[in-house]
Design an enzyme around this catalytic site. Sequence first.
Site, PDB file in Angstrom:
ATOM      1  CB  SER A  49      -0.953   0.033   1.205  1.00 42.08           C
ATOM      2  OG  SER A  49      -0.328   0.612   2.325  1.00 42.08           O
ATOM      3  CB  THR A  50      -0.103   4.728  -0.872  1.00 45.87           C
ATOM      4  OG1 THR A  50       0.595   5.936  -1.076  1.00 45.87           O
ATOM      5  CG2 THR A  50      -1.278   4.964   0.067  1.00 45.87           C
ATOM      6  CE  LYS A  51      -2.865   5.539   4.569  1.00 45.23           C
ATOM      7  NZ  LYS A  51      -3.060   6.977   4.844  1.00 45.23           N
ATOM      8  CG  ASP A  52       4.765  -0.055   2.400  1.00 49.60           C
ATOM      9  OD1 ASP A  52       3.960  -0.320   3.306  1.00 49.60           O
ATOM     10  OD2 ASP A  52       5.208  -0.908   1.610  1.00 49.60           O
ATOM     11  CB  ALA A  83       5.230   3.441   7.685  1.00 45.90           C
TER      12      ALA A  83
END
Length: 345
Positions: free
Chosen positions: A43-46, A49
């Site tokens: 996901s783009t959330k990597d 984070a």
Amino acid sequence: MSNVYDNILGLIGHTPMVKLNTVTKDIPATVYAKLESYNPGHSTKDRIALHIIENAEKRGLLKEDSVVVETTSGNTGFSIAMVCIIKGYKCILAVSDKTKPEKIAYLKALGATVYICPANVPADDPRSYYEVAKRIAQETPNSIYINQYFNELNIDAHYQTTGPEIWEQTEGKITHLFACTGTGGTLSGSAKFLKEKNPDIKIIGVDADGSILKSYHETGEIHKEDVHPYQIEGMGKNLIPAALLFDKVDEFVRVNDEMSAYRTREIALKEAIMGGYTTGAVTQGLMQYAQSHELTENDIVVLIYPDHGSRYITKVYSDQWMAEQGFVNNCVHNYDEVFKTEFIK
């Protein structure tokens, strides 16, 4: 050696874009999907984070045996847990009870401690996953709270990476960017970079039916009557995130659960892209936008597909779940037979 990395974090970013050929065939513009599922955490959330945690390290806020705490609907939690494993930190996550069991199992498999909180309570309720995460961070020694909804580094991660990638991949020819809005970081950071390059690029936020973001953008006020339960995870909000730069957004489109669900399955069926629920939502946003705005063959449209469909197998890709929502009977596209399984007796 080429294409070899010291650890999995080296795979974050530089995700591919793929032209959509069938689902968008009635739209004259050229439409590309940016596949954020190609990040190692799918996901783009990597991006956020890694960016936020490495920033905390540079500032001396994280030390050996530190604890990273966050509120998440799933994807941010996966990414934080993944980064924490590589960097040696403990991870504590607060999720809503809308989160499917397989997502919680995934988080626990990555070593996270998970707190499940009621979804349909106000954001300032002490039981909400926002407040639970804050409390845990305050009570836990040697911890940091990521606070993605109000962390400007959420925006900066995409300003530094996603926006430049899209600009380079389209050779600066992009005319429209569509992205779902949850925390707002993906949309805002990408929009900020792209608007600096070309202020004429149209930035379209896709909001959920049941969320307050679209009406707040239009009126500057919170309309509580807009709030009601909905099924799409990871988009829409009942609060105003500081990570959403409303002045960078030209327009919001609001989509509902049903059409987003069918659009998600249509993308898998016709483009062979197994995207998450928000993949269908952002595509549905484009379809609705195209009904009231003229798109030409000279336009280059980019849709950010935030995550992978493997996390939604028991939800939007499940015939049983779709039937439970009443979506099968109400399907305007008449795809019911395509999605049914035949049993040989």
